[in-house]
Write a protein that holds these residues in place. Structure first.
Motif: not given
Length: 195
Positions: A34-35, A53-56, A64-66
């Protein structure tokens, strides 16, 4: 023969998977796949951006933290993320499986039963460890707070619930004992192929 391997976080699935690898058994680790796919698949990147959203994806790599912060207390978003990742992992697994030549393979997945992945397995193994031991391991491995660990554990089924569905259990409390359980199970699986 596809043998599913699962267990709650901190149970020691990876340790058990590595013992099977030492015996020459191919191991597919769904979380690693998956990663890898989140890094390489443009389709996944597009769908994850649409969901979070774009932050991803601030660049080519996922934040990953977000993403984790978005799904941990939101079961709908977690399910939506799984609906993006799981089909891609399933297709990747089938490609990998077609290249294997072994008496059986290990398919390691954290949420094997929760996702219904056990239905694609011929046999299943559940790795268990005492609750306090799991927490200690995760604190050591991830430097996580107890509250964060408990929240992650709450997203997974209990060992009791999984045990009802598992064909085999490996109690992972002592490495030498765990290794001998893997070796015994290896013989059982080899023999079940002959019957």
């Amino acid at each position: 023969m596809v043998v599913g391997l699962t267990g709650g976080i901190g149970s020691g699935k990876t340790t058990v998977a590595n013992f099977f690898r030492e015996l020459g058994i191919p191991v597919y680790i769904a979380d690693e796949a998956g990663k890898r796919l989140m890094l390489s698949s443009e389709e996944i990147k597009k769908e994850v951006r649409e969901l979070f959203g774009e932050q991803a994806y601030p660049g080519d790599e996922p934040d990953r933290k977000y993403i984790a912060s978005q799904v941990f207390n939101d079961s709908e978003k977690l399910e939506a993320l799984n609906n993006i990742i799981h089909p891609a992992v399933a297709a990747d697994f089938q490609r990998w499986l077609s290249r294997q030549n072994a008496p059986y393979i290990i398919y390691e997945a954290a949420i094997l039963f929760e996702s219904g992945g056990n239905e694609k397995c011929d046999r299943t193994i559940l790795v268990t460890a005492p609750h306090d031991e799991k927490i200690k391991r995760l604190q050591f491995r991830d430097n996580s707070e107890i509250e964060e660990i408990e929240a992650r554990m709450a997203n997974q089924w209990s060992d009791e619930k999984k045990l009802k569905l598992a064909d085999f259990q490996i109690k992972n409390t002592d490495l030498a004992l765990t290794k001998s359980q893997v070796e015994e199970l290896h013989e059982i699986l080899l023999n079940s192929r002959k019957n």
